[in-house]
Motif scaffolding. Structure first.
Motif, PDB file in Angstrom:
ATOM      1  N   ALA A 235      14.684 -13.012  -6.068  1.00  0.00           N
ATOM      2  CA  ALA A 235      15.305 -11.914  -5.226  1.00  0.00           C
ATOM      3  C   ALA A 235      14.383 -10.987  -4.049  1.00  0.00           C
ATOM      4  O   ALA A 235      14.395 -11.070  -3.285  1.00  0.00           O
ATOM      5  CB  ALA A 235      16.399 -11.683  -5.466  1.00  0.00           C
ATOM      6  N   ILE A 236      13.418 -10.565  -4.352  1.00  0.00           N
ATOM      7  CA  ILE A 236      12.549  -9.094  -3.972  1.00  0.00           C
ATOM      8  C   ILE A 236      11.722  -9.956  -2.688  1.00  0.00           C
ATOM      9  O   ILE A 236      11.137  -9.473  -1.473  1.00  0.00           O
ATOM     10  CB  ILE A 236      11.888  -8.511  -5.848  1.00  0.00           C
ATOM     11  CG1 ILE A 236      12.798  -7.958  -5.877  1.00  0.00           C
ATOM     12  CG2 ILE A 236      11.218  -7.528  -4.045  1.00  0.00           C
ATOM     13  CD1 ILE A 236      12.437  -6.724  -7.039  1.00  0.00           C
ATOM     14  N   LEU A 237      11.044 -10.956  -3.623  1.00  0.00           N
ATOM     15  CA  LEU A 237       9.721 -11.673  -2.840  1.00  0.00           C
ATOM     16  C   LEU A 237      10.619 -12.345  -2.027  1.00  0.00           C
ATOM     17  O   LEU A 237       9.469 -12.677  -0.815  1.00  0.00           O
ATOM     18  CB  LEU A 237       9.183 -12.188  -4.399  1.00  0.00           C
ATOM     19  CG  LEU A 237       8.261 -12.057  -5.274  1.00  0.00           C
ATOM     20  CD1 LEU A 237       7.991 -13.442  -6.018  1.00  0.00           C
ATOM     21  CD2 LEU A 237       7.613 -11.270  -4.438  1.00  0.00           C
ATOM     22  N   ARG A 238      11.344 -13.402  -1.867  1.00  0.00           N
ATOM     23  CA  ARG A 238      12.386 -13.779  -1.021  1.00  0.00           C
ATOM     24  C   ARG A 238      12.583 -12.885  -0.151  1.00  0.00           C
ATOM     25  O   ARG A 238      12.745 -13.056   1.191  1.00  0.00           O
ATOM     26  CB  ARG A 238      13.842 -14.578  -1.424  1.00  0.00           C
ATOM     27  CG  ARG A 238      12.835 -15.895  -2.174  1.00  0.00           C
ATOM     28  CD  ARG A 238      14.419 -16.137  -2.708  1.00  0.00           C
ATOM     29  NE  ARG A 238      14.196 -18.001  -3.133  1.00  0.00           N
ATOM     30  CZ  ARG A 238      14.870 -18.456  -4.291  1.00  0.00           C
ATOM     31  NH1 ARG A 238      16.334 -18.322  -4.072  1.00  0.00           N
ATOM     32  NH2 ARG A 238      14.399 -19.449  -4.363  1.00  0.00           N
ATOM     33  N   ALA A 239      13.047 -11.742  -0.172  1.00  0.00           N
ATOM     34  CA  ALA A 239      13.722 -10.401   0.932  1.00  0.00           C
ATOM     35  C   ALA A 239      12.730  -9.871   0.720  1.00  0.00           C
ATOM     36  O   ALA A 239      12.617  -9.675   2.240  1.00  0.00           O
ATOM     37  CB  ALA A 239      14.267  -9.427  -0.074  1.00  0.00           C
ATOM     38  N   GLN A 240      11.596  -9.401   0.691  1.00  0.00           N
ATOM     39  CA  GLN A 240       9.819  -9.098   1.779  1.00  0.00           C
ATOM     40  C   GLN A 240       9.201 -10.735   2.388  1.00  0.00           C
ATOM     41  O   GLN A 240       8.607  -9.777   3.619  1.00  0.00           O
ATOM     42  CB  GLN A 240       9.223  -8.797   0.380  1.00  0.00           C
ATOM     43  CG  GLN A 240       9.479  -7.688  -0.674  1.00  0.00           C
ATOM     44  CD  GLN A 240       8.364  -7.500  -0.977  1.00  0.00           C
ATOM     45  OE1 GLN A 240       7.314  -8.621  -2.218  1.00  0.00           O
ATOM     46  NE2 GLN A 240       8.727  -6.844  -1.930  1.00  0.00           N
TER      47      GLN A 240
ATOM     48  N   GLN B  33      12.767 -12.192 -14.205  1.00  0.00           N
ATOM     49  CA  GLN B  33      12.972 -13.211 -12.908  1.00  0.00           C
ATOM     50  C   GLN B  33      13.448 -13.819 -11.840  1.00  0.00           C
ATOM     51  O   GLN B  33      12.769 -13.561 -10.819  1.00  0.00           O
ATOM     52  CB  GLN B  33      12.325 -14.766 -13.733  1.00  0.00           C
ATOM     53  CG  GLN B  33      10.489 -14.479 -14.792  1.00  0.00           C
ATOM     54  CD  GLN B  33       9.154 -13.940 -13.687  1.00  0.00           C
ATOM     55  OE1 GLN B  33       9.365 -14.057 -12.883  1.00  0.00           O
ATOM     56  NE2 GLN B  33       9.014 -12.747 -14.003  1.00  0.00           N
ATOM     57  N   THR B  34      14.841 -13.454 -12.456  1.00  0.00           N
ATOM     58  CA  THR B  34      15.609 -13.764 -11.161  1.00  0.00           C
ATOM     59  C   THR B  34      15.155 -12.387 -10.362  1.00  0.00           C
ATOM     60  O   THR B  34      15.817 -13.188  -8.620  1.00  0.00           O
ATOM     61  CB  THR B  34      16.942 -13.551 -11.412  1.00  0.00           C
ATOM     62  OG1 THR B  34      17.089 -14.548 -12.990  1.00  0.00           O
ATOM     63  CG2 THR B  34      18.267 -13.870 -10.770  1.00  0.00           C
TER      64      THR B  34
END
Length: 380
Positions: free
Chosen positions: A18-23, A13-14
């Protein structure tokens, strides 16, 4: 092995977050860069077409040549180049106002090829719309805002609304058609005198409009042969069948609790037409539907419902319940006068349905079956 897999859920989940925020950041940055490019190109087109430097077919020729030299290029048709010019001209000097954005375009004659230098846009004179708001929404949103909102204040309102509420293009079009800018904060109400917190009262005033466009309710589709014979149950049926669209019309942060919500106090059965919960206001919202003009008795009925909601339904962490009467017509001055005698927070607004809309506008709407299919697909 199973315990080892489940033991990494938090780590997954962490990383996922991070991936979703970067996207999201990448998409936001890409959108900002696109708007800056379009603003620069729009300025370049404006400078060369408005003074007669280019011929009448210049934009068509330029568009065709760009697509030949950059195969697969999208967004630079002749029409799109004209939209970019409108975009630049509207925001570099909207009407008689001071420029909202500083110029991000420079035609550098000392550089090879007359280079377009794209610099970061900066807001120059707005307290209601930030640069983040402006750059957060897509070019298509900007196009519709420029076409549908004529004054600077209107445009800034819709830009902020799109950015803050993450409106789709279709939701923006509905908001423009409903003229939300001119209906904001005008609902007849007694919130300032009845809500204990001043900020809560101001929030409530901003939440409700003085008129709601329920154009998705087609009384003929609901089996009503005589358009004049539309009672509260017909309206309620249409709203419940299209509850997703009603909530989008009603505003953000509303959750549907139920219709004909049963209240049982002192052995007396009562039913609220529509009951919602608003997350921003942190309270229940009772909506009563009335097919005719406003009557003072409606406030007495709604006040009783709110008293029961607060005493029997409201939870400790929630704010006092709010009521809204939706009626066909009202005298605003009269409503403002009589509502002040009530101690429960209430507002009165009007509505329009499909039968109240001009024929030419109705003809432009898609068939109701098509709307339902779109909603079903969006839910899937």
């Amino acid at each position: 092995m199973m315990s080892e897999i489940t033991g990494y859920r938090e780590e997954v989940q962490t990383i996922k977050t991070a991936i979703l925020r970067a996207q999201y950041a990448a998409a936001k940055s890409a959108n900002a860069q696109q708007l800056q490019l379009y603003f620069a190109v729009g300025g370049y087109v404006s400078a060369n077409t408005r003074n007669g430097t280019w011929g009448t077919n210049a934009l068509k020729t330029i568009s065709e040549q760009l697509r030949k030299e950059l195969p697969g290029l999208r967004g630079f048709s002749t029409t799109s180049l004209k939209y970019m010019r409108i975009f630049f001209e509207a925001w570099s000097a909207p009407g008689d106002e001071q420029a909202f954005l500083d110029s991000s375009l420079v035609s550098d004659e000392s550089s090879d090829g007359g280079l377009l230098q794209i610099r970061h846009l900066q807001v120059t004179n707005s307290n209601t719309c930030s640069l983040d708001d402006f750059l957060a929404i897509g070019f298509t949103h900007h196009r519709y805002i420029l076409a549908g909102a004529k004054t600077l204040d209107e445009r800034l309102f819709y830009i902020h609304k799109c950015a803050f509420e993450h409106l789709s293009v279709e939701a923006l079009k509905r908001s423009l058609k409903a003229d939300d800018f001119h209906h904001q904060g005008e609902v007849s109400n007694n919130f300032l005198s009845t809500l204990p917190k001043g900020q809560q009262a101001l929030r409530a005033i901003a939440t409700f409009k003085d008129e709601y466009l329920l154009d998705f309710i087609n009384v003929e589709e609901l089996g009503v042969r005589d358009a004049e014979d539309v009672d509260e149950r017909v309206l309620e049926q249409g709203i419940v069948q299209n509850i997703k669209q009603f909530i989008m019309t009603f505003g953000r942060a509303f959750a549907f609790v139920g219709n004909q919500y049963h209240l049982d106090a002192f052995g007396i059965d009562q039913y609220i037409d529509l009951l919602f919960f608003n997350r921003d206001l942190n309270c229940l919202v009772a909506v009563e539907l009335k097919s005719g003009p406003f009557k003072p008795a409606y406030l007495g009925q709604l006040s009783g419902y709110l008293r029961i909601l607060d005493d029997f339904e409201r939870r400790e962490h929630e704010n006092p319940s709010i009521g809204l009467v939706l009626c066909k017509d009202m005298d605003k001055g009269f409503v403002d006068y009589v509502i002040q005698d009530f101690t429960k927070p209430m507002g009165v607004a009007t509505y329009k349905t499909s039968k109240d809309m001009p024929r030419e506008l109705l003809d432009a709407l898609p068939p109701i079956d098509d709307l339902r299919m779109l909603l079903e697909r969006s839910d899937g």
